[in-house]
Each structure stands twice: as C-alpha cells, then as structure tokens.
Scaffold this active site. Structure first.
Site, PDB file in Angstrom:
ATOM      1  N   LEU A   1      -4.133  -1.415  -0.823  1.00 20.46           N
ATOM      2  CA  LEU A   1      -4.304  -2.605  -1.645  1.00 20.46           C
ATOM      3  C   LEU A   1      -4.729  -3.692  -0.671  1.00 20.46           C
ATOM      4  O   LEU A   1      -3.965  -4.065   0.220  1.00 20.46           O
ATOM      5  CB  LEU A   1      -2.999  -2.999  -2.341  1.00 20.46           C
ATOM      6  CG  LEU A   1      -3.080  -4.279  -3.175  1.00 20.46           C
ATOM      7  CD1 LEU A   1      -3.914  -4.059  -4.428  1.00 20.46           C
ATOM      8  CD2 LEU A   1      -1.697  -4.768  -3.564  1.00 20.46           C
TER       9      LEU A   1
ATOM     10  N   ARG B   1      17.666  -0.136 -16.940  1.00 24.25           N
ATOM     11  CA  ARG B   1      17.656  -1.171 -17.994  1.00 24.25           C
ATOM     12  C   ARG B   1      16.837  -2.387 -17.571  1.00 24.25           C
ATOM     13  O   ARG B   1      16.013  -2.901 -18.307  1.00 24.25           O
ATOM     14  CB  ARG B   1      19.087  -1.666 -18.238  1.00 24.25           C
ATOM     15  CG  ARG B   1      19.824  -0.956 -19.326  1.00 24.25           C
ATOM     16  CD  ARG B   1      21.168  -1.671 -19.488  1.00 24.25           C
ATOM     17  NE  ARG B   1      22.180  -0.739 -19.899  1.00 24.25           N
ATOM     18  CZ  ARG B   1      23.481  -0.913 -19.701  1.00 24.25           C
ATOM     19  NH1 ARG B   1      23.911  -1.993 -19.056  1.00 24.25           N
ATOM     20  NH2 ARG B   1      24.344  -0.027 -20.115  1.00 24.25           N
TER      21      ARG B   1
ATOM     22  N   CYS C   1       0.854  -1.179   0.000  1.00 23.56           N
ATOM     23  CA  CYS C   1       0.000   0.000   0.000  1.00 23.56           C
ATOM     24  C   CYS C   1       0.889   1.227   0.000  1.00 23.56           C
ATOM     25  O   CYS C   1       2.108   1.126  -0.073  1.00 23.56           O
ATOM     26  CB  CYS C   1      -0.937  -0.005   1.205  1.00 23.56           C
ATOM     27  SG  CYS C   1      -0.063  -0.185   2.755  1.00 23.56           S
TER      28      CYS C   1
ATOM     29  N   ASN D   1       3.084  -0.054   5.767  1.00 25.95           N
ATOM     30  CA  ASN D   1       3.079  -0.701   4.462  1.00 25.95           C
ATOM     31  C   ASN D   1       3.913  -1.967   4.617  1.00 25.95           C
ATOM     32  O   ASN D   1       5.082  -1.880   4.970  1.00 25.95           O
ATOM     33  CB  ASN D   1       3.703   0.255   3.440  1.00 25.95           C
ATOM     34  CG  ASN D   1       4.058  -0.408   2.114  1.00 25.95           C
ATOM     35  OD1 ASN D   1       4.968   0.024   1.437  1.00 25.95           O
ATOM     36  ND2 ASN D   1       3.362  -1.457   1.744  1.00 25.95           N
ATOM     37  N   GLY D   2       3.311  -3.119   4.420  1.00 27.25           N
ATOM     38  CA  GLY D   2       4.109  -4.337   4.532  1.00 27.25           C
ATOM     39  C   GLY D   2       3.278  -5.550   4.875  1.00 27.25           C
ATOM     40  O   GLY D   2       2.043  -5.506   4.901  1.00 27.25           O
TER      41      GLY D   2
ATOM     42  N   THR E   1      21.947   0.470 -14.681  1.00 22.60           N
ATOM     43  CA  THR E   1      21.517  -0.934 -14.732  1.00 22.60           C
ATOM     44  C   THR E   1      20.129  -1.124 -14.135  1.00 22.60           C
ATOM     45  O   THR E   1      19.354  -1.966 -14.586  1.00 22.60           O
ATOM     46  CB  THR E   1      22.559  -1.856 -14.053  1.00 22.60           C
ATOM     47  OG1 THR E   1      22.216  -3.207 -14.333  1.00 22.60           O
ATOM     48  CG2 THR E   1      22.627  -1.660 -12.561  1.00 22.60           C
TER      49      THR E   1
END
Length: 561
Positions: A50, A340, A2, A75-76, A337
């Site tokens: 969520l 990418r 969330c 959040n978790g 990186t």
C-alpha cells in the site's frame, strides 16, 4: 500499511508455497512482488504494497547499494526516520521511512535498530554476509506478525496467520503457527541449506520505560514533578506530538469518529494540526451506527464543533449479521467482544475504501487500556491494582483491540494510526502516580478529560461523555446491536450443542450461544488453531459471564434511559 511474507528453508516448490502469500493481498492493493534470495534457492520474500510514502522506490524487499548483503521486508511507519538521519548522519538512498532500519542495524546491531525506532513495525531483516535472520515487532504489536518454525529449521513469517496455515513441509503436515510477541526481536542463524536455528528472543522495550529514541525526539525534556497543572500540560504536549508525528503521509488522511472521548480528541487535535501545517484538503471523519444511534448523534456534534467533512455510515441488523463470517475470517479470532466491536469497524472501513480517497486512518485505540477507561475500573480494589490491570491490558492489546483495529482496516487496504499508543505518551502516562490515574467522581479517564478541559477542542458534553459499550453506541434506540445479535444467534445454535460445547471445544470452551456460534465459524476457517487466543476478554473484579459493559451494574447506556 502492507503485507509481508517470507520463507526460509522450504522443502516444497516455492511457486506452490507462494500461493499462500496471496491470502494477504488485501493488505497491499497497490503492488505485489515475490523475490527469491540469491544463493539460497529455498528462501524468498513476498510483499503486498500500500503506497503511502515514496511512491517510486517503496517496493520491497528493500535493498540499497551501500549494504548489498541486507534484505528488509517491513510493515509499518517509522515516524522518526528524519530525526535519526540528522542525529546519526545517515545518507539515505530512498525516501522510504523503513530504510533507516538498515542504517541502524549496520551502525549498532539489531538491539539498537529495534530500540531506536519510533513508530509501528513488524520486520524481517536478512543479513546474508553474517548468515542471520532477524524478526522484530513494535512495543504494542500495532503491526501484526506471525511465524511458524519447524524442528528441522523451516521458517515462515507473515503479517497474518492465514498466509502460513496452508504451507507444506516434509516433516510436518500442519506446522504450528504462532503470533510473534510485541516488543521483542528474535535472532536466527541461517544455514547454507536455507534452514534456520533460533539463537535468542529478546524483549527490547517495556512500555513503562522511556524509549531510547526519546533522545532524538522533537519534544525536549518535559518539566518533572506531579503537581496537577504540570501533569496536565505534559499530557497535552505529548499527545499533540503523538498526533503531529503521525501526519507523515503522501495519501489522504481521515479519522474514525464514534463521538466518544478518545476518537473525538484524536479528530480535534488532528484537524488543528492539519490546519497549522496547511494541509489543503478537509479532514474526513467517519461514524457508523444504526439509525439515530447515540454514537452517530455524538459524532455529529463533534464534527460540527471541529469543522470536519463528516460521513455517516448507517447499517441495519441484516448487514451486520451478514458480515459476521467475513469479520471472523479477517480477524483470526473467536473472542466475543472483539468480534462484536469489529463489525461496525469493518463496515465503516469498507465504506471508506469504496466511497472516499482517504487511506491513512486515525483512531482512538489504546486509550481505554492506558487511561483506565473501561467501566469495570470503577470496581478496582485499589489504585495500585488498577495500575497493574492497565498494564496487563496494554500487554494483551495485540490479542484484542489492536488486532481488531488492524484487521478490520487492513481488510480494506487502509492504514491505521493510533496516537494513544505513542511510546513517549504511554511511558509518561504510566509513570504517573497510580492514584492520579483512577476514575474519579464516577467518571473514568478523569485525568485525560481534565487535561483538555480548558482547550476548547471539544464540546463539554463530549469531553465528559461517559463510556458507551460499543455494541450500544452503534445501536438503534429501538433495539441494541447486542440484543439483535443474541436474538439471531439464539435461532442458530441449539441448546444441546451448547451443553456439549466443552467436549467439542475443550480449550476455551464456549459458555454462551454467541461464543459457540463464533467458535464454529472460526474452526471452519482455522481448524485446530484455538490457541491463538489464550483466553477471552473479560472485565475484572466483577462476576461477569459476558464481556459487554452493559452487563455491569455501574453502566447505564443512553439507549436504556
């Protein structure tokens, strides 16, 4: 998964400030709440939800009758909330896993609350009775957290930096936004005005130490000693346990599958355990690549072997290039990186959200850092230096791979789970003698592969498949994603611009056209925030100017054969 957001001591009108909270709405597409704190008119919480556990009582900030003075926004996922309930005799009022934070804090203070949590988390805990604010973040920073604290005590906290960059404050036009350090908690005094003063910042867990919550884990004490059979057995037990505890969800579980060792192991163990506990839907696995890319072919083999409902997401160079700006905005970084590797993950997450009902997504993040999976580990001068490098990479995960994994999935309202970063699994692996963990016979992650050799979880050619540079793994056989990017960017950035890059961007100056191109986009969205990235990700012990594994001599990809 969330999005959390909170302000303490805001001089500006809160209804204006709360517009910033809407910038992280993607993290919680199911519901939103904005709540002022009683008695502190300039303090408030914002929360995007969520719904993964407790659909009825899962809104935040969480408050329970037993502790009316405590407010929690987190959040978790706390995987051991039921074990802690049993261990301490807590009486929960909801089915929300995070409620345990309130009980732990009430029982033993903030240090115990943070140390006893087995899971991933970032939280803001407000104690109005004692006028304290606490911030905390999990050991590896799997869940993100940013803060801004001005000299006069205005505090802003958010899951992503973008929710803080446009805040208004009387003493500062642009308050400094910083990532909150993983494995730490901070104690702040709350003044009657709503402003705060930092008291202390404490590191509550080092990843080499067995976590405190191991005392009430479902896995009992493991056999000690470093003979190979014992070590291999312990690795299998702890890894399987890491996947098992992450099955906690009321939403459909899926798994990213590149066909490499890490995601393949996660998918195989996950499917085995889902069958054991009779989850009544097939496991969806997701692979992304350009047509006939090595990753797609390998993932297909794994999916056929384990029997998952497999989805292939095929993208072309145009779709990849078009996603770059969105990806950089989501990531909040200009690391080469990371960007990418994020493009494929961003596009596959977009597909999962639009085309399937899988919400909780497993992946193999953290394994390369923990088990010395990067190709440059072959060049390590000694096992001890390789072990040190492994620890450095784990310490910086929140700036690179963990950041990528969180933001690319959260951008599409998915919740990521990473069993390789389980506290007990990592602390055990790091406790092993350094010489056991190094690459052997020209193969990285030798010990991890050996541990699962007799399990029949994976085809042998997958279990022993050498590492692909991500940009090659998802590439088409005709032309690599790496080359496609270089050719496109070469047309976008003039040679003269690159020559003057160090003048324009004195901090972390771009050395290649690609890094210049990414930096320009980053500055467009997050001007003046280049310090969020302390340095670029680069391999060690080799003279590298590019982070890709394909530039290392040891490396030979399937696309180059």
């Amino acid at each position: 998964m969330c999005g959390i957001w909170a302000l303490f001591g805001s001089d500006e009108c809160l209804s204006v400030q709360c517009l910033s909270a809407m910038k992280i709405a993607h993290r919680g597409p199911d519901a939103f709440r904005f709540e002022n704190v009683n008695g502190f008119t300039n303090c408030c919480f914002g929360f995007h939800r969520l719904a993964v556990v407790d659909q009825l009582y899962g809104m935040q900030p969480i408050r329970v009758k037993k502790f009316p003075y405590l407010w929690l926004c987190y959040n978790g996922e706390i995987y051991n909330f039921k074990q802690l309930q049993k261990h301490f005799g807590f009486e929960y009022q909801t089915l929300v896993d995070g409620e345990v934070i309130l009980h732990l804090y009430n029982r033993g203070g903030i240090e115990q609350a943070a140390s006893m949590l087995d899971g991933v988390f970032a939280f803001i805990l407000l104690d109005t009775a004692n006028r304290k604010v606490f911030l905390a973040r999990d050991t590896y920073g799997v869940r993100p957290l940013f803060k801004v604290l001005t000299d006069d005590g205005f505090l802003g906290v958010c899951s992503e930096a973008k929710g803080l960059t446009n805040l208004k404050h009387s003493t500062s036009l642009c308050p400094k936004v910083e990532p909150f350090l993983p494995g730490h908690y901070e104690v702040l005094d709350l003044k009657p005005s709503g402003k705060v003063a930092s008291v202390e910042l404490v590191k509550f867990h080092s990843y080499k130490d067995e976590p405190l919550h191991a005392a009430c884990d479902t896995v009992e004490t493991l056999p000690s000693g470093f003979d190979l059979e014992t070590v291999k057995s312990n690795i299998r037990i702890l890894f399987e346990n890491a996947v098992r505890k992450r099955l906690m969800a009321h939403r459909r579980i899926g798994c990213l599958l590149s066909g490499g060792l890490d995601s393949s192991l996660v998918a195989a163990v996950l499917l085995k355990l889902m069958k054991e506990i009779n989850i009544n839907y097939p496991l969806q696995t997701f692979a992304i690549g350009m047509e006939n890319s090595p990753d797609l072919l390998a993932a297909r083999k794994v999916a056929a072997h384990i029997g998952s409902e497999h989805h292939e997401v095929i993208f072309n160079s145009e779709e990849g290039i078009q996603a770059i700006e969105e990806v950089i905005f989501s990531l909040e970084t200009y690391d080469i990186t990371t960007i990418r590797a994020s493009i494929g993950m961003y596009l596959v997450s977009k597909y999962i959200r639009k085309k399937t009902d899988s919400v909780v997504i497993f992946s193999g993040e953290g394994s390369d850092e923990l088990t010395q999976g990067y190709i440059y580990f072959h060049k390590a001068p000694s096992p001890e230096e390789a072990a040190e490098e492994s620890e450095r990479l784990l310490k910086e995960l929140y700036l690179f791979d963990v950041l990528r994994a969180d933001r690319t999935t959260a951008a599409h309202g998915l919740e990521l789970r990473v069993p390789f970063l389980d506290h007990r699994f990592t602390s055990y692996y790091l406790s092993l003698p350094a010489e056991l963990r190094i690459p052997k016979n020209g193969i990285e992650k030798y010990l991890l592969r050996q541990s699962f050799e007799d399990s029949n979880l994976l085809p042998k050619e997958i279990l022993w498949r050498p590492k692909e540079a991500f940009s090659d793994g998802i590439a088409s056989v005709k032309k690599s994603w790496f080359s496609i990017l270089q050719d496109y960017i070469d047309q976008q950035v003039d040679d003269l611009l690159l020559e003057k890059a160090a003048e324009k961007y004195p901090f972390n100056p771009p050395k290649t056209k690609e890094s210049y191109y990414y930096r320009q986009i980053f500055e467009k969205h997050y001007s003046g925030q280049s310090s969020w990235l302390p340095h670029y990700w680069m391999p060690r012990w080799v003279k590298a100017t590019d982070p890709s594994a394909r530039t290392l001599k040891h490396y030979k990809s399937a696309t180059q054969e």
